[in-house]
Design a protein around this motif. Sequence first.
Motif, short mmCIF file in Angstrom:
data_model
loop_
_atom_site.label_atom_id
_atom_site.label_comp_id
_atom_site.label_asym_id
_atom_site.label_seq_id
_atom_site.Cartn_x
_atom_site.Cartn_y
_atom_site.Cartn_z
N TRP A 335 -2.12 11.76 -0.58
CA TRP A 335 -1.19 10.71 -0.16
C TRP A 335 -0.50 11.08 1.15
O TRP A 335 -0.33 10.23 2.01
CB TRP A 335 -0.17 10.42 -1.27
CG TRP A 335 -0.72 9.48 -2.31
CD1 TRP A 335 -1.96 9.48 -2.84
CD2 TRP A 335 -0.03 8.36 -2.89
NE1 TRP A 335 -2.11 8.45 -3.74
CE2 TRP A 335 -0.94 7.75 -3.79
CE3 TRP A 335 1.24 7.83 -2.77
CZ2 TRP A 335 -0.60 6.62 -4.55
CZ3 TRP A 335 1.59 6.72 -3.53
CH2 TRP A 335 0.67 6.13 -4.41
N TRP A 339 -1.14 8.89 4.48
CA TRP A 339 0.04 8.29 5.10
C TRP A 339 0.06 8.57 6.61
O TRP A 339 0.31 7.67 7.42
CB TRP A 339 1.31 8.82 4.45
CG TRP A 339 2.57 8.34 5.09
CD1 TRP A 339 3.36 9.03 5.97
CD2 TRP A 339 3.17 7.05 4.93
NE1 TRP A 339 4.43 8.26 6.35
CE2 TRP A 339 4.34 7.04 5.73
CE3 TRP A 339 2.85 5.92 4.19
CZ2 TRP A 339 5.18 5.93 5.82
CZ3 TRP A 339 3.69 4.81 4.26
CH2 TRP A 339 4.83 4.81 5.07
N TRP A 348 5.17 3.38 1.55
CA TRP A 348 4.94 4.34 0.47
C TRP A 348 6.06 4.08 -0.53
O TRP A 348 7.21 4.42 -0.30
CB TRP A 348 4.98 5.75 1.02
CG TRP A 348 4.73 6.86 0.05
CD1 TRP A 348 4.92 6.87 -1.31
CD2 TRP A 348 4.24 8.17 0.37
NE1 TRP A 348 4.59 8.08 -1.86
CE2 TRP A 348 4.16 8.91 -0.84
CE3 TRP A 348 3.86 8.80 1.55
CZ2 TRP A 348 3.72 10.23 -0.88
CZ3 TRP A 348 3.43 10.12 1.51
CH2 TRP A 348 3.37 10.82 0.31
#
Length: 420
Positions: A335, A339, A348
């Motif tokens: 993640w 990102w 997020w």
Amino acid sequence: MIRNTRAAAAVLLACSLALPAALATAGPASAAPGPATVSAPGATTAWESAPRSPLALLRDAAPTEAVTPGVTRASLPAPTGPYSIGSTILPLVDRSRTDPWVPSADGRALMVTLHYPAARDGRGRTAPYATREEARLLAEQLGPGVSGDVLARTRTHSRTDARPAPGRRPLVLLSPGFSVSRWTLTHLAEDLASRGYVVASVDHAYESYGISLPGGRTLTCVACEALDEDGVHGSVVTSTRAADMKYVLDRLTGPRPVWRYSDVIDERRIGMAGHSIGGASAASAMVADRRIDAGINMDGSFWEELPAEGLRGRPFMMLGTHEGMHLPGGIDTTWDTTWTALDGWKRWVTVAGSDHFSFSDGPVISRHFGLPQPELPADRAVGVTRTYVAAFFDQHLRGLSRPVLDGPSPANPEVHFQHR
């Protein structure tokens, strides 16, 4: 590409396997008799080979005695939009590709359920939740005494083959978690349809415990063994699903559409969301197909790194749990990596008290049958998922301002924004 490890594959399987426990005894309604089951010779289920995890503890909460349908039928939450909902099932086969899990298969089989805004003429019977065979195969993973028949008969809010309401609609593709079927995202699909979207929920061949095909065949989870026993990398799943979605788009919006009402789809406004590896597949599909304008990953690890150009400015949202897995700097480092690589509008978002299955039908069914639940109540899990997914697509496919995406809101205290 993310490094291939057997431990990573085990995490993927563990995350996907607790959902059947949350769904374990979903409710009474009618369904057609199930077909015969086929699978690769010698295949074992991912349930048998997956390691124990905290998520798997949900399995132990399943009833040990036979479940008898009661007076109260299990029912998905009522949709919140102004439209009635139609539903139709489209069997598709892409014969231009070899199926990665069963190369001898006659092409790549896909089952698609369309939900869409329906005309208010009252026609059409209530759509089934799942076939009995699909539900039986999922329920088997919980051991004896869990009724697949009860699960199959969960009440929906759609009418089979109802006439669409007039107008052209954005299209949203949905992809389920690994080893479970498209119908585990039905509450979200119905809600989006009630708000004015056409929603195509896709089952991917050999990646579910059971996918019923026309003619009495059911495909089982050959991919479960491949990832758990043979060390196949999860990127095979995401890249294959990206190709699946490209084919679905071709068949829905191309020159010879498979659905007779395909003219209601606005091919200039297309989004994709998915749960678990289905969410990771949304990013992969956007890389592979420029027609997909916006995407959402609901609590899935990413199995492919984005290219240097990211998603070429297209918006993407990561919606996940507010704990050690999917917080910044958490266990799932994909993640953080993704990102950084996202180059357009991005969010997020984490949800306190949720678990991996809070973004599917799992909490609703678990609550109905008294199974353990996370801190976040089922009604809030449903409400938060519907609110943020719909707001995202409203803003990016319809051009509507949705302030709920700008930051924390008193109406949704469980929701946290990371890296704003």
